[in-house]
Design a protein around this motif. Structure first.
Motif, mmCIF file in Angstrom:
data_model
loop_
_atom_site.group_PDB
_atom_site.id
_atom_site.type_symbol
_atom_site.label_atom_id
_atom_site.label_comp_id
_atom_site.label_asym_id
_atom_site.label_seq_id
_atom_site.Cartn_x
_atom_site.Cartn_y
_atom_site.Cartn_z
ATOM 1 N N SER A 43 0.826 -1.215 0.000
ATOM 2 C CA SER A 43 0.000 0.000 0.000
ATOM 3 C C SER A 43 0.857 1.259 0.000
ATOM 4 O O SER A 43 0.531 2.237 -0.669
ATOM 5 N N LEU A 44 1.963 1.247 0.747
ATOM 6 C CA LEU A 44 2.847 2.418 0.803
ATOM 7 C C LEU A 44 3.448 2.711 -0.569
ATOM 8 O O LEU A 44 3.604 3.873 -0.948
ATOM 9 N N THR A 45 3.785 1.676 -1.320
ATOM 10 C CA THR A 45 4.517 1.907 -2.561
ATOM 11 C C THR A 45 3.616 1.960 -3.791
ATOM 12 O O THR A 45 4.037 2.453 -4.828
ATOM 13 N N ASN A 46 2.390 1.448 -3.695
ATOM 14 C CA ASN A 46 1.534 1.387 -4.892
ATOM 15 C C ASN A 46 0.402 2.403 -4.894
ATOM 16 O O ASN A 46 0.093 2.972 -5.922
ATOM 17 N N LEU A 47 -0.246 2.579 -3.762
ATOM 18 C CA LEU A 47 -1.346 3.539 -3.625
ATOM 19 C C LEU A 47 -2.359 3.406 -4.765
ATOM 20 O O LEU A 47 -2.645 4.352 -5.492
ATOM 21 N N THR A 48 -2.915 2.220 -4.905
ATOM 22 C CA THR A 48 -3.938 1.969 -5.913
ATOM 23 C C THR A 48 -4.735 0.759 -5.469
ATOM 24 O O THR A 48 -4.199 -0.092 -4.762
ATOM 25 N N SER A 49 -6.022 0.684 -5.839
ATOM 26 C CA SER A 49 -6.814 -0.433 -5.311
ATOM 27 C C SER A 49 -6.783 -1.674 -6.204
ATOM 28 O O SER A 49 -6.223 -2.713 -5.826
ATOM 29 N N ALA A 50 -7.332 -1.561 -7.414
ATOM 30 C CA ALA A 50 -7.458 -2.745 -8.267
ATOM 31 C C ALA A 50 -6.098 -3.392 -8.545
ATOM 32 O O ALA A 50 -5.957 -4.618 -8.494
ATOM 33 N N GLY A 51 -5.080 -2.561 -8.815
ATOM 34 C CA GLY A 51 -3.757 -3.085 -9.122
ATOM 35 C C GLY A 51 -3.166 -3.881 -7.963
ATOM 36 O O GLY A 51 -2.502 -4.898 -8.165
ATOM 37 N N GLN A 52 -3.428 -3.416 -6.749
ATOM 38 C CA GLN A 52 -2.894 -4.127 -5.581
ATOM 39 C C GLN A 52 -3.610 -5.462 -5.371
ATOM 40 O O GLN A 52 -2.972 -6.471 -5.059
ATOM 41 N N VAL A 53 -4.928 -5.456 -5.539
ATOM 42 C CA VAL A 53 -5.689 -6.702 -5.347
ATOM 43 C C VAL A 53 -5.226 -7.743 -6.369
ATOM 44 O O VAL A 53 -4.953 -8.895 -6.028
ATOM 45 N N ALA A 54 -5.105 -7.301 -7.634
ATOM 46 C CA ALA A 54 -4.647 -8.222 -8.675
ATOM 47 C C ALA A 54 -3.228 -8.698 -8.374
ATOM 48 O O ALA A 54 -2.914 -9.883 -8.517
ATOM 49 N N GLY A 55 -2.369 -7.783 -7.927
ATOM 50 C CA GLY A 55 -0.981 -8.123 -7.630
ATOM 51 C C GLY A 55 -0.876 -9.177 -6.544
ATOM 52 O O GLY A 55 -0.126 -10.152 -6.667
ATOM 53 N N VAL A 56 -1.645 -9.007 -5.484
ATOM 54 C CA VAL A 56 -1.615 -9.976 -4.386
ATOM 55 C C VAL A 56 -2.096 -11.342 -4.875
ATOM 56 O O VAL A 56 -1.512 -12.378 -4.535
ATOM 57 N N GLY A 57 -3.133 -11.334 -5.715
ATOM 58 C CA GLY A 57 -3.619 -12.592 -6.283
ATOM 59 C C GLY A 57 -2.533 -13.289 -7.094
ATOM 60 O O GLY A 57 -2.337 -14.504 -6.981
ATOM 61 N N LEU A 58 -1.790 -12.505 -7.887
ATOM 62 C CA LEU A 58 -0.739 -13.084 -8.731
ATOM 63 C C LEU A 58 0.433 -13.570 -7.892
ATOM 64 O O LEU A 58 1.018 -14.612 -8.176
ATOM 65 N N GLU A 72 -0.338 -5.162 -14.071
ATOM 66 C CA GLU A 72 -0.332 -3.797 -13.535
ATOM 67 C C GLU A 72 -0.478 -2.776 -14.666
ATOM 68 O O GLU A 72 -1.159 -1.760 -14.527
ATOM 69 N N LEU A 73 0.185 -3.071 -15.787
ATOM 70 C CA LEU A 73 0.125 -2.151 -16.924
ATOM 71 C C LEU A 73 -1.315 -2.014 -17.424
ATOM 72 O O LEU A 73 -1.817 -0.902 -17.614
ATOM 73 N N VAL A 74 -1.996 -3.136 -17.602
ATOM 74 C CA VAL A 74 -3.355 -3.101 -18.146
ATOM 75 C C VAL A 74 -4.316 -2.436 -17.153
ATOM 76 O O VAL A 74 -5.121 -1.581 -17.522
ATOM 77 N N ILE A 75 -4.200 -2.829 -15.885
ATOM 78 C CA ILE A 75 -5.146 -2.310 -14.893
ATOM 79 C C ILE A 75 -4.920 -0.818 -14.645
ATOM 80 O O ILE A 75 -5.866 -0.063 -14.440
ATOM 81 N N ASN A 76 -3.656 -0.389 -14.681
ATOM 82 C CA ASN A 76 -3.355 0.981 -14.265
ATOM 83 C C ASN A 76 -3.151 1.970 -15.407
ATOM 84 O O ASN A 76 -2.864 3.137 -15.164
ATOM 85 N N ILE A 77 -3.328 1.513 -16.646
ATOM 86 C CA ILE A 77 -3.050 2.393 -17.774
ATOM 87 C C ILE A 77 -3.965 3.627 -17.748
ATOM 88 O O ILE A 77 -3.633 4.679 -18.277
ATOM 89 N N ARG A 78 -5.108 3.506 -17.074
ATOM 90 C CA ARG A 78 -6.008 4.657 -16.969
ATOM 91 C C ARG A 78 -5.311 5.854 -16.314
ATOM 92 O O ARG A 78 -5.639 6.996 -16.606
ATOM 93 N N TYR A 79 -4.326 5.574 -15.445
ATOM 94 C CA TYR A 79 -3.625 6.676 -14.782
ATOM 95 C C TYR A 79 -2.858 7.539 -15.778
ATOM 96 O O TYR A 79 -2.622 8.722 -15.518
ATOM 97 N N ILE B 18 3.689 4.582 -15.099
ATOM 98 C CA ILE B 18 2.474 4.930 -15.840
ATOM 99 C C ILE B 18 1.984 6.319 -15.431
ATOM 100 O O ILE B 18 1.540 7.108 -16.249
ATOM 101 N N ARG B 19 2.091 6.617 -14.138
ATOM 102 C CA ARG B 19 1.614 7.908 -13.651
ATOM 103 C C ARG B 19 2.608 9.026 -13.963
ATOM 104 O O ARG B 19 2.225 10.170 -14.199
ATOM 105 N N MET B 20 3.894 8.686 -13.913
ATOM 106 C CA MET B 20 4.923 9.718 -13.960
ATOM 107 C C MET B 20 5.146 10.266 -15.366
ATOM 108 O O MET B 20 5.265 11.480 -15.551
#
Lengths: 236, 105
Positions: A43-58, A72-79, B18-20
Motif C-alpha cells: 500500500s505504501l509503494t503502490n497507492l492503488t486499489s485494483a492493481g494491488q488486489v490483482a498483484g496480491v492474487g498473482l 499492472e500495466l493493463v489495470i493501471n493504464i487509466r492513470y 504509468i503515472r509519472m
C-alpha cells in the motif's frame, strides 16, 4: 502552508473512503499468505486499489514477474490519461522534481478532486491532497491486515459508500448549473451500466475509462468548451 | 521472501512509471479545442462512471446502498461539503442495515 492545509482538508473524504477499501485489502493480503508488513509495504509503494488486489492474487499464485508487470500495466493504464489531464492543470510552479514526486499520488479520487479545481493546481495543494489519503490507505491496510476482525462488519461495509457519496457531491452541483456536464455524466453513467451488465468480462478499470472517454467525446462534439483564455488574450 | 519483495517492486515501479511519464513530460499546453473539451469533461465522466453502478454494491447489501445513495444525492444537490455528504451517506447506509431488519420483521 495555506494551500497545503486546503489540500489536506479536501483529502479527508478520500481518506475515509480509502480506510474501508484498504481495510479489506489488508484482510485479503493476509488471507493470501502475505505478512502484515508486506501488505503495508504494497500500500505504501503502490497507492492503488485494483492493481494491488490483482498483484496480491498473482503473488499468491506464484505468477512470473512479467505477468505481474503486464497485469499492472493493463489495470493501471487509466492513470496515464489522468496524469495527462493533470499535466494540463498543473501550475507553472510545478517544476520537474515536484512532478516526479507528485506523480506517485495520482489515484482516481485524487485526480478527480485535483482536476476539478478552478485554478491551476500548485504543488503544495497537491501534496496535502495526497498526504491524507495516503495515510488513510496505509493505516487502513495495516488495521485490516493486523486486526481484520476488530471493526464490526456493518461499519466497514457502511464506510464503503463514503467514497461514492463524495463523488456525487463533486459532480452534482456543477451538473445542476451546466446542462453540458449533466449530459456528460448521464451518458457516462448509462455506458458504465451497459458495460457492467452486458460486457461483464471487461475489467472494472477498463470499463470505467471506456465509458468516461466515450462520454467526454460526446461532450466535446455537442458541447465544445469556449476557446481558451490564452487564445482570447492573444487575440486582444 | 525476496521473491515477494521483488514482486512488490515490480508492481510499484510499473504503477509509478504509468503515472509519472505523462505528468512529468507533457509540459506543453494542448492547443486543440476538441482535445481541450475532452480533457475538460473527463473528470466528471470518470467520477460518474466510477460511481454508477458501483455505488449500489458498495455496502455489500442493496437496501442500505440505496438509502446511502438517496441521502448522498439529496445532500449533494444542496451543495453541502464533500465530507458531510460522504459521512451522511455512510451513516444512512449503516442505519438502514441496522434498522431495516427490525422494521421489516
Amino acid at each position: 502552508m495555506h494551500l497545503f492545509r486546503r489540500g489536506m482538508r479536501d483529502g479527508i473524504s478520500i481518506a475515509l473512503g480509502y480506510l474501508s477499501v484498504s481495510f479489506s485489502f489488508g484482510i485479503l493480503s493476509v488471507q493470501s499468505g502475505l505478512t502484515v508488513w508486506q501488505a503495508v509495504l504494497i500500500s505504501l509503494t503502490n497507492l492503488t486499489s485494483a492493481g494491488q488486489v490483482a498483484g496480491v492474487g498473482l503473488i499468491a499464485a506464484n505468477a512470473s514477474m512479467f505477468e505481474l508487470f503486464l497485469a499492472e500495466l493493463v489495470i493501471n493504464i487509466r492513470y496515464a490519461l489522468m496524469s495527462l489531464v493533470l499535466s494540463q492543470k498543473a501550475d507553472a510552479s510545478f517544476r520537474m522534481p515536484h512532478r516526479l514526486l507528485a506523480s506517485y499520488g495520482i489515484t482516481d479520487e485524487i485526480f478527480a478532486v485535483a482536476s476539478i479545481q478552478k485554478e491551476p493546481v500548485k504543488p503544495a495543494y497537491m501534496y496535502g491532497l495526497i498526504l491524507v489519503p495516503f495515510i488513510g490507505w496505509s493505516l487502513g491496510t495495516w488495521l485490516g491486515a493486523a486486526a481484520g476482525t476488530i471493526l464490526p462488519e456493518q461499519i466497514t461495509n457502511a464506510l464503503g459508500i463514503a467514497l461514492y457519496g463524495m463523488f456525487l457531491a463533486i459532480i452534482l452541483p456543477p451538473a445542476r448549473k451546466s446542462r453540458a456536464i449533466l449530459a456528460v455524466i448521464s451518458v457516462a453513467a448509462v455506458i458504465s451500466v451497459l458495460l457492467h451488465y452486458f460486457v461483464s468480462w471487461m475489467s472494472g478499470g477498463f470499463a470505467m475509462i471506456l465509458a468516461a472517454l466515450a462520454a467526454s467525446v460526446f461532450g466535446a462534439v455537442f458541447f465544445p468548451i469556449p476557446e481558451n483564455a490564452d487564445a482570447k488574450e492573444a487575440e486582444a | 521472501m525476496n521473491r515477494i519483495l521483488l514482486a512488490i517492486g515490480v508492481m510499484a515501479l510499473t504503477t509509478y512509471i504509468i503515472r509519472m511519464i505523462p505528468f512529468t513530460f507533457v509540459r506543453k499546453k494542448i492547443k486543440s479545442r476538441f482535445i481541450q473539451s475532452i480533457l475538460y469533461y473527463i473528470p466528471y465522466a470518470v467520477l460518474s462512471a466510477m460511481t454508477i453502478p458501483s455505488i449500489f454494491y458498495a455496502t455489500q447489501d442493496l437496501p442500505s446502498a440505496i438509502a446511502g445513495t438517496v441521502v448522498a444525492v439529496v445532500l449533494a444537490y444542496f451543495d453541502l461539503p464533500l465530507i458531510v455528504v460522504a459521512l451522511s451517506a455512510s451513516a444512512a447506509a449503516y442505519l438502514a442495515m441496522v434498522l431495516l431488519p427490525i422494521i421489516l420483521k
